[in-house]
Design a protein around this motif. Sequence first.
Motif, PDB file in Angstrom:
ATOM      1  N   SER A   1       1.036  -1.519  -0.179  1.00  0.00           N
ATOM      2  CA  SER A   1      -0.051   0.061  -0.328  1.00  0.00           C
ATOM      3  C   SER A   1       1.245   0.801  -0.075  1.00  0.00           C
ATOM      4  CB  SER A   1      -1.136  -0.357   0.775  1.00  0.00           C
ATOM      5  OG  SER A   1       0.191  -0.260   2.878  1.00  0.00           O
ATOM      6  N   ARG A   2      -0.075   2.690  -0.224  1.00  0.00           N
ATOM      7  CA  ARG A   2       0.897   3.709  -0.485  1.00  0.00           C
ATOM      8  C   ARG A   2       0.035   4.977   0.622  1.00  0.00           C
ATOM      9  NH1 ARG A   2       1.580   7.914  -4.220  1.00  0.00           N
ATOM     10  NH2 ARG A   2       0.370   5.549  -5.934  1.00  0.00           N
ATOM     11  N   ASN A   3       0.640   5.431   0.552  1.00  0.00           N
ATOM     12  CA  ASN A   3       0.123   6.608   1.201  1.00  0.00           C
ATOM     13  C   ASN A   3       1.051   8.420   1.043  1.00  0.00           C
ATOM     14  OD1 ASN A   3       0.250   4.893   3.459  1.00  0.00           O
ATOM     15  ND2 ASN A   3      -1.533   6.245   3.990  1.00  0.00           N
ATOM     16  N   GLN A   4       0.387   9.424   0.307  1.00  0.00           N
ATOM     17  CA  GLN A   4       1.350  10.343  -0.311  1.00  0.00           C
ATOM     18  C   GLN A   4       1.014  11.436   0.615  1.00  0.00           C
ATOM     19  OE1 GLN A   4       1.366  10.782  -4.231  1.00  0.00           O
ATOM     20  NE2 GLN A   4       0.294  12.444  -4.454  1.00  0.00           N
ATOM     21  N   ALA A   5       1.282  12.330   0.950  1.00  0.00           N
ATOM     22  CA  ALA A   5       1.703  13.801   0.899  1.00  0.00           C
ATOM     23  C   ALA A   5       2.617  14.953   0.850  1.00  0.00           C
ATOM     24  CB  ALA A   5       1.977  14.108   2.859  1.00  0.00           C
ATOM     25  N   ALA A   6       1.943  15.709   0.668  1.00  0.00           N
ATOM     26  CA  ALA A   6       2.483  16.942   0.087  1.00  0.00           C
ATOM     27  C   ALA A   6       4.326  16.844   0.093  1.00  0.00           C
ATOM     28  CB  ALA A   6       1.789  18.444   0.463  1.00  0.00           C
ATOM     29  N   PRO A   7       4.736  17.728  -0.805  1.00  0.00           N
ATOM     30  CA  PRO A   7       6.476  17.705   0.119  1.00  0.00           C
ATOM     31  C   PRO A   7       6.620  18.302   1.121  1.00  0.00           C
ATOM     32  CG  PRO A   7       5.351  18.220  -2.456  1.00  0.00           C
ATOM     33  CD  PRO A   7       4.647  18.487  -1.431  1.00  0.00           C
ATOM     34  N   GLU A   8       7.709  17.538   1.491  1.00  0.00           N
ATOM     35  CA  GLU A   8       7.875  17.716   3.072  1.00  0.00           C
ATOM     36  C   GLU A   8       8.333  19.124   3.158  1.00  0.00           C
ATOM     37  OE1 GLU A   8       9.327  15.164   6.469  1.00  0.00           O
ATOM     38  OE2 GLU A   8      11.438  15.694   4.778  1.00  0.00           O
ATOM     39  N   PRO A   9       8.085  19.985   4.509  1.00  0.00           N
ATOM     40  CA  PRO A   9       8.367  21.485   4.248  1.00  0.00           C
ATOM     41  C   PRO A   9       9.744  21.042   4.894  1.00  0.00           C
ATOM     42  CG  PRO A   9       6.855  20.547   5.579  1.00  0.00           C
ATOM     43  CD  PRO A   9       6.294  19.420   5.035  1.00  0.00           C
ATOM     44  N   ILE A  10      10.607  22.120   4.663  1.00  0.00           N
ATOM     45  CA  ILE A  10      12.079  22.603   5.279  1.00  0.00           C
ATOM     46  C   ILE A  10      11.152  23.311   6.565  1.00  0.00           C
ATOM     47  CG2 ILE A  10      14.579  23.073   6.046  1.00  0.00           C
ATOM     48  CD1 ILE A  10      13.771  21.992   2.520  1.00  0.00           C
ATOM     49  N   PHE A  11      11.552  23.045   7.444  1.00  0.00           N
ATOM     50  CA  PHE A  11      11.239  24.494   8.679  1.00  0.00           C
ATOM     51  C   PHE A  11      12.258  23.697   9.418  1.00  0.00           C
ATOM     52  CE2 PHE A  11       6.678  22.932   8.224  1.00  0.00           C
ATOM     53  CZ  PHE A  11       6.388  23.859   8.260  1.00  0.00           C
ATOM     54  N   VAL A  12      13.246  25.522   9.615  1.00  0.00           N
ATOM     55  CA  VAL A  12      14.601  25.492  10.303  1.00  0.00           C
ATOM     56  C   VAL A  12      15.062  26.942  11.692  1.00  0.00           C
ATOM     57  CG1 VAL A  12      16.738  26.436   9.649  1.00  0.00           C
ATOM     58  CG2 VAL A  12      15.914  24.505   8.681  1.00  0.00           C
ATOM     59  N   GLY A  13      14.637  26.997  12.449  1.00  0.00           N
ATOM     60  CA  GLY A  13      14.788  27.173  13.612  1.00  0.00           C
ATOM     61  C   GLY A  13      13.729  27.654  14.314  1.00  0.00           C
ATOM     62  N   PRO A  14      14.117  28.019  15.895  1.00  0.00           N
ATOM     63  CA  PRO A  14      13.047  27.383  16.969  1.00  0.00           C
ATOM     64  C   PRO A  14      11.849  27.524  16.994  1.00  0.00           C
ATOM     65  CG  PRO A  14      14.447  29.490  16.946  1.00  0.00           C
ATOM     66  CD  PRO A  14      14.866  29.532  16.149  1.00  0.00           C
ATOM     67  N   PHE A  15      11.426  28.480  15.967  1.00  0.00           N
ATOM     68  CA  PHE A  15       9.886  28.469  16.008  1.00  0.00           C
ATOM     69  C   PHE A  15       8.998  27.429  15.093  1.00  0.00           C
ATOM     70  CE2 PHE A  15       9.013  33.786  15.540  1.00  0.00           C
ATOM     71  CZ  PHE A  15       9.468  33.902  16.519  1.00  0.00           C
ATOM     72  N   ALA A  16      10.060  26.556  14.602  1.00  0.00           N
ATOM     73  CA  ALA A  16       9.825  25.698  13.613  1.00  0.00           C
ATOM     74  C   ALA A  16       9.798  24.644  15.047  1.00  0.00           C
ATOM     75  CB  ALA A  16      10.990  24.595  13.257  1.00  0.00           C
ATOM     76  N   GLY A  17       9.475  24.036  16.633  1.00  0.00           N
ATOM     77  CA  GLY A  17       9.574  23.968  17.989  1.00  0.00           C
ATOM     78  C   GLY A  17       9.157  22.327  17.440  1.00  0.00           C
ATOM     79  N   THR A  18      10.351  21.897  16.953  1.00  0.00           N
ATOM     80  CA  THR A  18      10.262  20.414  17.114  1.00  0.00           C
ATOM     81  C   THR A  18      10.611  19.670  17.918  1.00  0.00           C
ATOM     82  OG1 THR A  18      12.519  20.219  15.888  1.00  0.00           O
ATOM     83  CG2 THR A  18      10.466  20.765  14.041  1.00  0.00           C
ATOM     84  N   GLY A  19      11.515  20.649  18.451  1.00  0.00           N
ATOM     85  CA  GLY A  19      12.625  20.326  19.886  1.00  0.00           C
ATOM     86  C   GLY A  19      13.269  19.401  20.445  1.00  0.00           C
ATOM     87  N   GLY A  20      14.063  19.351  18.647  1.00  0.00           N
ATOM     88  CA  GLY A  20      15.207  18.839  17.643  1.00  0.00           C
ATOM     89  C   GLY A  20      15.871  19.377  17.548  1.00  0.00           C
ATOM     90  N   ILE A  21      17.003  19.292  16.797  1.00  0.00           N
ATOM     91  CA  ILE A  21      18.489  19.446  15.940  1.00  0.00           C
ATOM     92  C   ILE A  21      17.682  20.976  15.256  1.00  0.00           C
ATOM     93  CG2 ILE A  21      19.795  19.603  13.950  1.00  0.00           C
ATOM     94  CD1 ILE A  21      20.125  16.520  15.316  1.00  0.00           C
ATOM     95  N   ALA A  22      16.186  21.284  14.297  1.00  0.00           N
ATOM     96  CA  ALA A  22      15.710  21.655  13.089  1.00  0.00           C
ATOM     97  C   ALA A  22      15.989  22.980  14.129  1.00  0.00           C
ATOM     98  CB  ALA A  22      14.674  21.395  12.612  1.00  0.00           C
ATOM     99  N   ASP A  23      15.436  23.168  15.439  1.00  0.00           N
ATOM    100  CA  ASP A  23      15.156  23.908  16.307  1.00  0.00           C
ATOM    101  C   ASP A  23      16.394  24.979  16.544  1.00  0.00           C
ATOM    102  OD1 ASP A  23      12.830  23.661  16.287  1.00  0.00           O
ATOM    103  OD2 ASP A  23      12.745  23.496  18.575  1.00  0.00           O
ATOM    104  N   THR A  24      17.719  24.545  16.294  1.00  0.00           N
ATOM    105  CA  THR A  24      18.847  25.104  16.826  1.00  0.00           C
ATOM    106  C   THR A  24      20.185  25.403  15.646  1.00  0.00           C
ATOM    107  OG1 THR A  24      20.015  22.979  16.969  1.00  0.00           O
ATOM    108  CG2 THR A  24      19.186  23.382  18.894  1.00  0.00           C
ATOM    109  N   ILE A  25      19.280  25.795  14.369  1.00  0.00           N
ATOM    110  CA  ILE A  25      20.479  25.293  13.235  1.00  0.00           C
ATOM    111  C   ILE A  25      21.143  26.980  12.754  1.00  0.00           C
ATOM    112  CG2 ILE A  25      20.412  25.418  10.739  1.00  0.00           C
ATOM    113  CD1 ILE A  25      19.069  22.638  11.272  1.00  0.00           C
ATOM    114  N   VAL A  26      21.801  27.249  13.250  1.00  0.00           N
ATOM    115  CA  VAL A  26      22.377  28.725  12.378  1.00  0.00           C
ATOM    116  C   VAL A  26      22.364  28.992  10.588  1.00  0.00           C
ATOM    117  CG1 VAL A  26      24.058  29.926  12.812  1.00  0.00           C
ATOM    118  CG2 VAL A  26      23.862  28.777  14.314  1.00  0.00           C
TER     119      VAL A  26
END
Length: 975
Positions: A359-384
């Motif tokens: 089976s297969r699922n599909q979603a819109a192209p994955e958005p790139i969120f970089v910076g603390p507003f991304a709110g992932t609690g991970g690496i993306a929030d800390t990128i300079v």
Amino acid sequence: MKALRRHTLAKAIQLSLLVAVPGLAAAQDATPQQLDTVTITGSRIRQSDKVTSQPVSVITRAQIDQSGATSIGDFLQELTASGKALNAKFNSSGNFGYPASGGGIGAGSAQVDLRNLGSQRVLVLVDGIRWVNESSASGVSGSADLNTIPLAIVERIEVLEDGASAIYGSDAIAGVVNIITKKKFDGVQLHAKQGSYGHGGDDTEADITIGGSTEKFSGVFSAAFVDQRGISSSAWGQSSMPVPGAGLGAGSSATPQGRLTFCDPRIATAGTPGFCDPAGNDWFDLTLNNGATPNYNGGNPTTAPGTYHDWSGADRFNFAPYNLLLTPSKRKSLFASTRYDISEGLSFHAKALYNNRVSRNQAAPEPIFVGPFAGTGGIADTIVIAANNPYNPTQIALDPATNFGWVTRRPLELGPRLFSQDVDTWYVNLGFDGAFNAGARTLDWNVDYVHSENKAEQRFQNGFNVAKLKLALGDVNVCRAVPGCVPLDLFGGQARPITQAMFDYVTTDQRDASKQVLDLFSANLTGDLFDIGDRHAGFAVGAEHRKYQGDFNPDPLRQSGESQDSFAAPISASYHVNELYAEMLVPWLSTFSTDFALRRSQYSTFGGATTGKVGFRWQPMQDLVVRGTWSEGFRAPNLGELYGLTQFGATLVDPCGPTGTPGGAPQYRQRCTAAGVSPTFEQANTQITTFTGGNANLQPEKSKNYNLGFVWSPAWSSAWASRFDFEADYFHYKVTDAIQAPDIQALLNGCYDGSISGAACSGFTRGAGGNLNPPTDFLSNLGTITTSGVDVKVNWASRPMDWGQLTASLQSTHTIGFSAVDTDGNQTQQAVGIEVNDSAIPSWQSNLQLGWKMGDWNLGWDIRYVGAVREYCANAAKLPAANCPETLTIPGPNGTTVANPKFVPFAHLGATTYHDVQASWNHAFGMEGMKLSAGVNNLFGKDAPICVSCSLNGYDAGTYDLPFRFWYVDVQYKF
């Protein structure tokens, strides 16, 4: 030969069991007849009373064929007692991560829910034996995937609409679905079906069944193939146009043109040169003009914007057309069943099944969120983003610690996210059964061993490695020193696409795997214990041992937090349970009997539990049976609920949103201000990352339920009908220590309107720019779930006439109440008549089947009714919206705002009716054994009601049909 008990029962009552089943029985006369004893789901005692103390619906093969269903799940989800459950219309795999239920995503699976209590509280049996739970490569679920059981092998389905933990053990709180397979078949049957929605979704099915038998041997073999194609969301205007719930009103802040929120310390703003106000007063929120390339001129973007403009809601991206309305699924299966009579009192039986689902699922192209507003609690929030990144238009360092909110970008040039599942299910059942004499009585026994496993792999394509994003956006010299690293351009918009070389470095395939294994040994003994007059008191006793093993191995990038998609920790765990049960049926009078059951379960994880059940059956007159049950239930926490840590992108409405929006209602303002949130603040992204996962300290949930009802087949109706049955049952369930996660939206709202306080609110904190930090939403023995209602079922058939015979069957469920309350007294938003979290509980659901039969011709017209519901406008991402036309606030005195007295707090989702028709021709074209059928489901192309708070396609895929007609042609040939 076995000695079988027989006794007389009025014809009307013999048929009453089938009241719940449309168009089942051919007309019969009213003459009493003898019945063999049989085993009916809900009891292990063989008995001849077709109307037992508990309500059981028997669904025949003819019914399933008439529905045009592609899977068992498709059919069962249309039962009026059914609630929301996963099916092929859900397309959320990876798009949101792992929900708080602890059961994984279940991508491509089909489940069944009864009484709105959740699919994990429904026990699925195959020939009376437990079926293995699903994995779907996303976790270890507590629910069975009905797509692992091919429709071609089904003889009938029995649905027990009553709790049955005392009979079957854990998971049977809401009821039991027992799928009875074909065991004896003589000849060859070929079957083919072709259907289409006209907008994609073509359905191709083919299967062959071969069987034969001798005096001692019988065997059945079946091979089946199903190919269900997908339908793009762009085929439906609800998704492809900017409408509430699916378009710009609830769209994403990650757009192809990008979004940049930052502060430039070189620019004097708000009278404070060289300073970036933490409150965001001198921050810029920009997006690139359509068709433009970046030109940030170093001046104040408000007065000298270059090629940028201030971000607004009108810039949001409509992701819906890139999703799927119907997910594709291709299933292949092999099944064999055999039985051999070794001697007069001893037989050997065996079954084996292999089923593969791709089976297969599909979603819109994955958005790139970089910076603390991304709110992932991970690496993306800390990128300079380094000042020397060649594509950084500001030419200053964008640092989360000082001046950087985020940059977002939707790379359409990469293509959609693809999640492909490959799921294998193996099942082997070996056993012996027989009978022996104990004095003057004959006792029946059986022993069984089952080994079953569900193993799945999922490939996620077009996702990002966040650690590589960090390198590619950082110091260009560091990047170029790393083999393969190419500086990444997130700022060029569609006029300057991201290059293939950039994608080659930061994208990566991700592969997840999971597996569940169930090993089961069972032994049962049943027969007559003693006599009361000419009546026999029956009993059943037995023992069962089960061992569960579950493994979830998410991709290493998920485990390390380097996946842009979501975080997940691995699981590898097992437990076992030993159980004993006893059941007794006592016919005190010829018209009155009671049944009792008791089960003791001992778990390796938490200890023991004992459950009981009591029922009665009273037949005060020949054509009336009154019945009732009271039972205790329990459900042990499954492996997915006990272990693991994951993330879920919950779509939340921040109570501290701007005035005039759902989140900016006046009742929240005081506490939002106290939290340092300004009246103009807007949460950067409505899809707020939430940490979810299991809880090793969970205890079993317990339940009590009772049913009281009657079955009436009036004798006087025989003058004008060959069949007329009426059935009504009241049901009431109460689940305590319910295993569930808090309603995160209700909890968030309560913490800011003051109705909830203390430790329950400690998980809501705010970070950069006032945005919510990732909250936690872990499972616990949260509280109490209560539901009640009435089932009404009517069956009628005219007497056969020269012009044919008419039939009519009605099933209706009226849900009177539903509430889920936690230990602090906080009630979730889920209730009768409310649409919330992509799920509705209509007050009324009804199915009506009308039929006409003459000779070899049959016509059927099925009408399915879903009652009206409401949804909270405050759960909508944006206002005004089509169903919530008034804004929350209006201007007040002295420049203030006040609540709008005309605001509509609820959106109305009107009642919906679907019409399905089918015509069939037996012995078509004069060929004996040939059956030709043609039908159309959703004949009038009824649209689902718009849901402003629903995710993805803006409608509730668990409650409503797809908006298109589905036509099909079906051919069966037996020889």
